[in-house]
Design an enzyme around this catalytic site. Structure first.
Site, PDB file in Angstrom:
ATOM      1  N   GLU A  10       0.860  -1.189   0.000  1.00  0.00           N
ATOM      2  CA  GLU A  10       0.000   0.000   0.000  1.00  0.00           C
ATOM      3  C   GLU A  10       0.895   1.238   0.000  1.00  0.00           C
ATOM      4  O   GLU A  10       1.840   1.315   0.780  1.00  0.00           O
ATOM      5  CB  GLU A  10      -0.946  -0.003   1.202  1.00  0.00           C
ATOM      6  CG  GLU A  10      -0.265  -0.224   2.535  1.00  0.00           C
ATOM      7  CD  GLU A  10      -1.229  -0.515   3.670  1.00  0.00           C
ATOM      8  OE1 GLU A  10      -1.462   0.405   4.467  1.00  0.00           O
ATOM      9  OE2 GLU A  10      -1.722  -1.648   3.747  1.00  0.00           O
ATOM     10  N   TYR A  93      -7.959   5.502  -2.383  1.00  0.00           N
ATOM     11  CA  TYR A  93      -8.670   6.386  -1.459  1.00  0.00           C
ATOM     12  C   TYR A  93      -7.755   7.494  -0.964  1.00  0.00           C
ATOM     13  O   TYR A  93      -6.565   7.534  -1.296  1.00  0.00           O
ATOM     14  CB  TYR A  93      -9.224   5.592  -0.284  1.00  0.00           C
ATOM     15  CG  TYR A  93      -8.200   5.029   0.683  1.00  0.00           C
ATOM     16  CD1 TYR A  93      -8.108   5.512   1.988  1.00  0.00           C
ATOM     17  CD2 TYR A  93      -7.350   3.993   0.320  1.00  0.00           C
ATOM     18  CE1 TYR A  93      -7.194   4.988   2.882  1.00  0.00           C
ATOM     19  CE2 TYR A  93      -6.441   3.455   1.214  1.00  0.00           C
ATOM     20  CZ  TYR A  93      -6.364   3.969   2.493  1.00  0.00           C
ATOM     21  OH  TYR A  93      -5.449   3.440   3.380  1.00  0.00           O
ATOM     22  N   ASP A  95      -5.929   8.993   2.142  1.00  0.00           N
ATOM     23  CA  ASP A  95      -5.470   8.711   3.493  1.00  0.00           C
ATOM     24  C   ASP A  95      -4.918  10.013   4.059  1.00  0.00           C
ATOM     25  O   ASP A  95      -3.765  10.366   3.823  1.00  0.00           O
ATOM     26  CB  ASP A  95      -4.394   7.621   3.481  1.00  0.00           C
ATOM     27  CG  ASP A  95      -4.005   7.163   4.880  1.00  0.00           C
ATOM     28  OD1 ASP A  95      -4.568   7.707   5.852  1.00  0.00           O
ATOM     29  OD2 ASP A  95      -3.155   6.276   5.009  1.00  0.00           O
ATOM     30  N   GLU A 100      -3.918   7.265  -1.787  1.00  0.00           N
ATOM     31  CA  GLU A 100      -3.254   5.992  -1.503  1.00  0.00           C
ATOM     32  C   GLU A 100      -3.821   4.892  -2.390  1.00  0.00           C
ATOM     33  O   GLU A 100      -5.037   4.782  -2.582  1.00  0.00           O
ATOM     34  CB  GLU A 100      -3.419   5.589  -0.041  1.00  0.00           C
ATOM     35  CG  GLU A 100      -2.806   4.227   0.285  1.00  0.00           C
ATOM     36  CD  GLU A 100      -2.712   3.941   1.765  1.00  0.00           C
ATOM     37  OE1 GLU A 100      -2.893   2.765   2.142  1.00  0.00           O
ATOM     38  OE2 GLU A 100      -2.442   4.868   2.553  1.00  0.00           O
ATOM     39  N   SER A 102      -3.892   0.895  -2.401  1.00  0.00           N
ATOM     40  CA  SER A 102      -3.645  -0.347  -1.684  1.00  0.00           C
ATOM     41  C   SER A 102      -3.869  -1.488  -2.665  1.00  0.00           C
ATOM     42  O   SER A 102      -5.012  -1.769  -3.058  1.00  0.00           O
ATOM     43  CB  SER A 102      -4.580  -0.488  -0.477  1.00  0.00           C
ATOM     44  OG  SER A 102      -4.253   0.464   0.514  1.00  0.00           O
ATOM     45  N   HIS A 156       3.764   0.743   2.743  1.00  0.00           N
ATOM     46  CA  HIS A 156       3.672  -0.350   3.705  1.00  0.00           C
ATOM     47  C   HIS A 156       3.545  -1.689   2.995  1.00  0.00           C
ATOM     48  O   HIS A 156       2.845  -1.798   1.984  1.00  0.00           O
ATOM     49  CB  HIS A 156       2.469  -0.141   4.627  1.00  0.00           C
ATOM     50  CG  HIS A 156       2.539   1.114   5.432  1.00  0.00           C
ATOM     51  ND1 HIS A 156       1.483   1.582   6.193  1.00  0.00           N
ATOM     52  CD2 HIS A 156       3.551   2.009   5.610  1.00  0.00           C
ATOM     53  CE1 HIS A 156       1.837   2.704   6.792  1.00  0.00           C
ATOM     54  NE2 HIS A 156       3.080   2.989   6.451  1.00  0.00           N
ATOM     55  N   ASN A 158       2.553  -5.820   3.530  1.00  0.00           N
ATOM     56  CA  ASN A 158       1.735  -6.679   4.387  1.00  0.00           C
ATOM     57  C   ASN A 158       2.000  -8.133   4.035  1.00  0.00           C
ATOM     58  O   ASN A 158       1.996  -8.505   2.861  1.00  0.00           O
ATOM     59  CB  ASN A 158       0.251  -6.366   4.199  1.00  0.00           C
ATOM     60  CG  ASN A 158      -0.083  -4.934   4.589  1.00  0.00           C
ATOM     61  OD1 ASN A 158      -0.133  -4.601   5.756  1.00  0.00           O
ATOM     62  ND2 ASN A 158      -0.282  -4.067   3.600  1.00  0.00           N
ATOM     63  N   ARG A 240      -1.346 -10.596  10.328  1.00  0.00           N
ATOM     64  CA  ARG A 240      -0.860  -9.801   9.189  1.00  0.00           C
ATOM     65  C   ARG A 240       0.285  -8.928   9.693  1.00  0.00           C
ATOM     66  O   ARG A 240       0.075  -8.025  10.497  1.00  0.00           O
ATOM     67  CB  ARG A 240      -1.970  -8.925   8.606  1.00  0.00           C
ATOM     68  CG  ARG A 240      -1.490  -8.002   7.465  1.00  0.00           C
ATOM     69  CD  ARG A 240      -2.640  -7.218   6.872  1.00  0.00           C
ATOM     70  NE  ARG A 240      -3.270  -6.326   7.822  1.00  0.00           N
ATOM     71  CZ  ARG A 240      -3.082  -4.999   7.884  1.00  0.00           C
ATOM     72  NH1 ARG A 240      -2.270  -4.413   7.026  1.00  0.00           N
ATOM     73  NH2 ARG A 240      -3.705  -4.264   8.772  1.00  0.00           N
ATOM     74  N   HIS A 242       2.459  -6.005   9.461  1.00  0.00           N
ATOM     75  CA  HIS A 242       2.330  -4.697   8.815  1.00  0.00           C
ATOM     76  C   HIS A 242       3.701  -4.021   8.864  1.00  0.00           C
ATOM     77  O   HIS A 242       4.148  -3.578   9.924  1.00  0.00           O
ATOM     78  CB  HIS A 242       1.277  -3.874   9.567  1.00  0.00           C
ATOM     79  CG  HIS A 242       0.877  -2.600   8.894  1.00  0.00           C
ATOM     80  ND1 HIS A 242       0.421  -2.551   7.596  1.00  0.00           N
ATOM     81  CD2 HIS A 242       0.845  -1.318   9.348  1.00  0.00           C
ATOM     82  CE1 HIS A 242       0.123  -1.305   7.285  1.00  0.00           C
ATOM     83  NE2 HIS A 242       0.381  -0.533   8.322  1.00  0.00           N
TER      84      HIS A 242
END
Length: 503
Positions: A10, A93, A95, A100, A102, A156, A158, A240, A242
């Site tokens: 993301e 979206y 952020d 961002e 994702s 980031h 994941n 998960r 992160h």
């Protein structure tokens, strides 16, 4: 197949309005997302489903009280900003002050690269369309991590892990790996320190913004190991991980090795394979010092007393991974695992002997070569403000303007994926995760999808008093193999929901 696990990226993109330095970034970001949403011609725009999210659950065994959380941590609140779910399974979206992307869940590092690169193209188109709105100012987007004025925004990663893996093991082994990993996947940055006021060039865009070893925050007191425990899956089976310490990579090889090598280390942690102690003394300070030395001569002090360079520390992890794959899989290791190992060894060997030989593979080396070229040509030092502009232009997502994209066009940067493959990923979801079900539902039944998230798709069907939630808690179900036939037989969303409920 040790690099194979559910993973994704993301990325928050830098945003600017040329000639308007005080433009509202949140408004500009909303214009970008809304412009792309309008171009999708969806019959209905599905909202994001926040019901199952819990960003304040800590892997150390407690929940942070909402009253004690910074506003940036409350990612489970719908504050009315632009938010779109794409047919490729991704989320686009706003952020806070950044648009961002994702990416959808994938099962291997090459696919993670593919849908990450698709995100760059989506963002480029979104910004272009936002600028075409009558009366709008042009908006530029950058795949980077800092405005060089003290602010940083994240890229980031994941990774889904086995829940039974002790979190203390994750911290112990990942900390030295992350401290040294930047030599492979740093994006390069002009300026030292959080505000970039100290002159020089460093390996990582994000390193200077990390202040603690372990923690729940992502925007303040950033930790090397983030403890958010929000699996977006069956919490009894999965955790998960992160990861907030990575840079925004444009190089496909940098991203591929970032995901692939991390997946290998996670497999070793899950299997209890790492017996050697590679813990770093003063890891946060060491992270900064490694980043500030593009000559790669800085010595890392381990708590055991050993001293070695970051490249040599990475080589320790590589040797462990090679032995792990040989012992556990032998010649049966899948091709992508073998490829990650081969590339990892080659990159580390070159970094030790001649780092600049990787200027056609790694972001930070490619950027450094560009900078040195400008410095030689114009006879300027690192204090020259134009170098900061070159740094920014490297990350410009516009195909004809971004310096990275121009290097690719001139054959000066190696890639892993064909244009057609990336282009397809802009609209089509991965076929081997639940993203396939999510994306295909958005494509086929957009008018009746009221909301969706990583672990659900919610339908609003004619004649029904309540919304119909279809849970997708298992990331490896809802794949093309599982649901393609069902979707083909379901002409309407009503047909699909009825079939899923056994009606």
């Amino acid at each position: 197949m040790t690099v194979r696990r559910v993973m994704g990226i993301e990325t928050e993109y830098g945003v600017s309005v040329p000639g308007h330095p005080n433009a509202n970034a949140m408004l500009s970001s909303s214009q970008v997302v809304n412009a792309y949403a309008a171009a999708m011609h969806r019959a209905r725009r599905a909202r994001w489903d926040f019901e199952e999210e819990n960003p304040l659950r800590d892997a150390r065994g407690f929940d942070l009280a909402r009253d004690n959380a910074d506003a940036s941590q409350l990612t489970d609140e719908d504050i009315g900003l632009a938010n779109v779910i794409l047919t490729n399974g991704a989320r686009l979206y706003v952020d806070h002050a950044h648009p961002e992307y994702s990416a959808p869940e994938t099962t291997n590092p090459l696919d993670a690269v593919r849908w990450d690169k698709a995100g760059e193209r989506i963002m480029a188109e979104a910004a272009e369309r936002a600028g075409e709105v009558p009366g709008a100012q042009p908006i530029l987007l950058y795949k980077n991590n800092t405005d060089n004025k003290g602010a940083s925004y994240g890229t980031h990663e994941n990774y889904l892990m086995k829940r039974e893996t002790p979190f203390s093991d994750i911290v112990r082994h990942l900390t030295p790996f992350f401290v040294s990993r930047q030599v492979v996947c740093g994006a390069g940055r002009v300026g030292l320190g959080q505000d970039g006021s100290e002159h020089g060039f460093q390996i990582s865009q994000r390193a200077d913004y990390f202040e603690v070893e372990v923690g729940l925050e992502t925007t303040l007191k950033r930790p090397l190991i983030n403890t958010r425990d929000e699996p977006h899956a069956d919490a009894e089976r999965y955790r998960r991980l992160h990861v907030i310490i990575g840079d925004a990579n444009l190089s496909e090889i940098s991203t591929y090795l970032k995901l692939g090598t991390t997946a290998l280390v996670l497999s070793m942690i899950e299997d209890g394979f790492i017996a050697v102690d590679l813990a770093v003394d003063q890891p946060v300070r060491t992270l900064h010092r490694v980043s500030h030395d593009p000559t790669l001569k800085e010595l890392v002090t381990l708590r055991s007393g050993r001293r070695l360079t970051a490249v040599q520390l990475q080589m320790e992890f590589y040797e462990l991974a090679r032995k792990y794959v040989e012992e556990r899989w032998g010649t049966d290791a899948d091709a992508q695992t073998a490829d990650v190992l081969t590339r990892w060894e080659d990159v580390l060997t070159r970094l030790e002997s001649d780092p600049m030989s990787l200027s056609n593979q790694l972001d930070w080396v490619a950027k450094r070569e560009l900078m040195e070229g400008y410095r030689r040509r114009d006879g300027v030092g690192w204090e020259d403000a134009r170098l900061h502009l070159v740094d920014l232009q490297y990350a410009d997502v516009r195909p004809a303007k971004g310096l990275y994209n121009r290097l690719v066009a001139r054959g000066r940067m190696r890639t892993l994926l064909d244009d057609a493959v990336v282009e397809e990923a802009r609209r089509q979801p991965p076929e081997d995760t639940r993203a396939y079900f999510r994306g295909r539902c958005l494509d086929r039944y957009a008018e009746h999808v009221a909301a969706a998230s990583w672990d659900s798709v919610i339908f609003d069907l004619p004649g029904r008093d309540s919304l119909q939630r279809v849970p997708t808690m298992d990331p490896l179900r809802g794949t093309r193999e599982h649901v393609e036939g069902l979707l083909e037989r379901s002409e309407t969303a009503e047909d699909l929901v009825r079939a899923l409920s056994g009606g």
